[in-house]
Write a protein that holds these residues in place. Structure first.
Motif: not given
Length: 166
Positions: A98, A91, A94-95, A87-88
């Motif tokens: 996961s 990229d 981020r959308k 998640d971090l």
């Protein structure tokens, strides 16, 4: 036409994530994902299998050299995902939540990206057939690329991601 065969290479990697959708409220995420929505993340030891399909080359007896397949998996899977927080550090997540399903899609796209740039692609009839991810002893996902031909999202720029997270 030469005989067609399927070759598979398995690889393991470890990664952390939090099941959380940016499209849902915090309450809806907790109700949907339960303990996997914990704000401090959790991890898995994933096993991924990449299967290629292709004609057996009559000269060398292979669909593709497994050394080349191993190298593509290193660039497409291990470099961007192993010992990362999905998640971090990635990229794409981020959308997109996961989930293992989305992880399979990410690996499919990233493998295609790297395979198309590898010299083995030009000397082999091989094409990506399947991505299989074993998340736990009881849970796995298989992805065959269905829906990719209509996808307008560009492939991830992993070379950029690798520099940033090296």
């Amino acid at each position: 036409m030469a005989p067609v065969s399927y070759i598979t290479r398995a690889q393991s990697f470890s990664a952390a994530h939090r099941l959380h959708s940016p499209h849902l409220t915090d309450e809806a995420n907790l109700a949907l994902y339960g303990k996997c929505n914990h704000p401090n993340y959790h991890g898995h030891n994933y096993k991924v299998e990449i299967t290629l399909k292709g004609e057996i080359n009559p000269s060398n007896g292979m669909v593709m050299n497994l050394v080349d397949l191993k190298e593509c998996i290193k660039h497409a899977v291990l470099d961007p995902l192993d010992h990362k927080n999905l998640d971090l550090d990635v990229d794409f997540f981020r959308k997109n939540p996961s989930t293992t399903e989305n992880l399979a899609v990410y690996i499919w796209r990233n493998f295609q990206y790297h395979f198309a740039r590898h010299s083995a692609w030009r000397t082999s009839s091989a094409s990506l057939y399947r991505v299989r991810i074993q998340e736990t002893d009881l849970n796995s996902v298989e992805y065959f690329g269905e829906g990719e031909e209509n996808n307008q999202e560009s492939l991830p720029d992993v070379e950029f991601d690798n520099r940033r997270h090296a």
